[in-house]
Design a protein around this motif. Sequence first.
Motif, PDB file in Angstrom:
ATOM      1  N   UNK A   1      11.032  22.200  42.200  1.00 31.76           N
ATOM      2  CA  UNK A   1      11.890  20.775  41.424  1.00 31.76           C
ATOM      3  C   UNK A   1      13.009  21.142  41.497  1.00 31.76           C
ATOM      4  N   UNK A   2      13.791  23.032  41.484  1.00 33.33           N
ATOM      5  CA  UNK A   2      15.273  22.638  42.292  1.00 33.33           C
ATOM      6  C   UNK A   2      15.156  22.504  43.171  1.00 33.33           C
ATOM      7  N   UNK A   3      14.349  22.286  44.728  1.00 32.41           N
ATOM      8  CA  UNK A   3      14.217  22.209  46.084  1.00 32.41           C
ATOM      9  C   UNK A   3      14.770  20.811  46.356  1.00 32.41           C
ATOM     10  N   UNK A   4      13.559  19.976  45.997  1.00 34.03           N
ATOM     11  CA  UNK A   4      13.816  18.611  45.601  1.00 34.03           C
ATOM     12  C   UNK A   4      14.876  18.304  45.253  1.00 34.03           C
ATOM     13  N   UNK A   5      15.470  18.385  43.733  1.00 32.86           N
ATOM     14  CA  UNK A   5      16.510  17.815  43.109  1.00 32.86           C
ATOM     15  C   UNK A   5      17.205  18.523  43.996  1.00 32.86           C
ATOM     16  N   UNK A   6      17.850  19.246  44.890  1.00 33.37           N
ATOM     17  CA  UNK A   6      19.148  19.650  45.023  1.00 33.37           C
ATOM     18  C   UNK A   6      19.044  18.754  47.405  1.00 33.37           C
ATOM     19  N   UNK A   7      17.494  18.266  47.197  1.00 31.68           N
ATOM     20  CA  UNK A   7      17.656  18.065  48.636  1.00 31.68           C
ATOM     21  C   UNK A   7      18.427  16.573  47.639  1.00 31.68           C
ATOM     22  N   UNK A   8      17.270  15.684  47.026  1.00 30.51           N
ATOM     23  CA  UNK A   8      17.924  13.942  46.123  1.00 30.51           C
ATOM     24  C   UNK A   8      19.548  14.316  46.514  1.00 30.51           C
ATOM     25  N   UNK A   9      19.868  15.133  45.597  1.00 34.46           N
ATOM     26  CA  UNK A   9      21.702  15.295  45.222  1.00 34.46           C
ATOM     27  C   UNK A   9      22.719  15.292  46.251  1.00 34.46           C
ATOM     28  N   UNK A  10      22.187  16.261  47.524  1.00 29.94           N
ATOM     29  CA  UNK A  10      23.420  16.353  48.115  1.00 29.94           C
ATOM     30  C   UNK A  10      22.933  16.135  49.557  1.00 29.94           C
ATOM     31  N   UNK A  11      22.240  16.438  49.822  1.00 32.96           N
ATOM     32  CA  UNK A  11      21.278  16.071  51.512  1.00 32.96           C
ATOM     33  C   UNK A  11      21.510  14.145  51.360  1.00 32.96           C
ATOM     34  N   UNK A  12      22.853  14.258  51.455  1.00 38.33           N
ATOM     35  CA  UNK A  12      22.468  12.589  51.086  1.00 38.33           C
ATOM     36  C   UNK A  12      22.435  11.173  52.581  1.00 38.33           C
ATOM     37  N   UNK A  13      22.548  12.740  53.637  1.00 44.39           N
ATOM     38  CA  UNK A  13      22.423  11.466  55.418  1.00 44.39           C
ATOM     39  C   UNK A  13      20.817  11.751  55.226  1.00 44.39           C
ATOM     40  N   UNK A  14      19.431  12.112  54.430  1.00 45.38           N
ATOM     41  CA  UNK A  14      18.835  11.283  54.885  1.00 45.38           C
ATOM     42  C   UNK A  14      17.863  11.083  53.204  1.00 45.38           C
ATOM     43  N   UNK A  15      17.095   9.871  54.085  1.00 45.17           N
ATOM     44  CA  UNK A  15      16.786   9.359  53.101  1.00 45.17           C
ATOM     45  C   UNK A  15      15.636   9.655  52.420  1.00 45.17           C
ATOM     46  N   UNK A  16      15.930   9.775  51.149  1.00 48.86           N
ATOM     47  CA  UNK A  16      14.563  10.339  49.432  1.00 48.86           C
ATOM     48  C   UNK A  16      14.192   9.095  49.658  1.00 48.86           C
ATOM     49  N   UNK A  17      12.840   8.721  49.664  1.00 46.88           N
ATOM     50  CA  UNK A  17      12.013   7.510  49.300  1.00 46.88           C
ATOM     51  C   UNK A  17      11.418   7.548  47.705  1.00 46.88           C
ATOM     52  N   UNK A  18      11.319   6.457  47.521  1.00 46.72           N
ATOM     53  CA  UNK A  18      11.208   6.164  45.944  1.00 46.72           C
ATOM     54  C   UNK A  18      10.056   7.442  45.176  1.00 46.72           C
ATOM     55  N   UNK A  19       9.050   7.038  46.080  1.00 44.79           N
ATOM     56  CA  UNK A  19       7.386   7.302  45.868  1.00 44.79           C
ATOM     57  C   UNK A  19       8.158   9.487  44.785  1.00 44.79           C
ATOM     58  N   UNK A  20       8.942   9.481  46.009  1.00 47.52           N
ATOM     59  CA  UNK A  20       8.960  10.943  44.975  1.00 47.52           C
ATOM     60  C   UNK A  20       9.689  10.999  44.274  1.00 47.52           C
TER      61      UNK A  20
END
Length: 53
Positions: free
Chosen positions: A4-23
């Motif tokens: 959960x933390x890895x996913x949140x970090x990806x969504x919140x801080x890796x802003x150059x990559x798309x984070x799909x709505x379904x995820x």
Amino acid sequence: MTDLKKTRTEADYHLTAAFPQNRAADFIPACEVFIEKVDAFLAAHTGSAAASP
């Protein structure tokens, strides 16, 4: 919890990559399950249910 933390970090801080709505939509129920488990743990170890928001 680590996933959960890895996913949140990806969504919140890796802003150059798309984070799909379904995820993002799948993330919410996973967090709710985690919160329920934490509440149950706290209730078992403190003798009362955790305060609800």
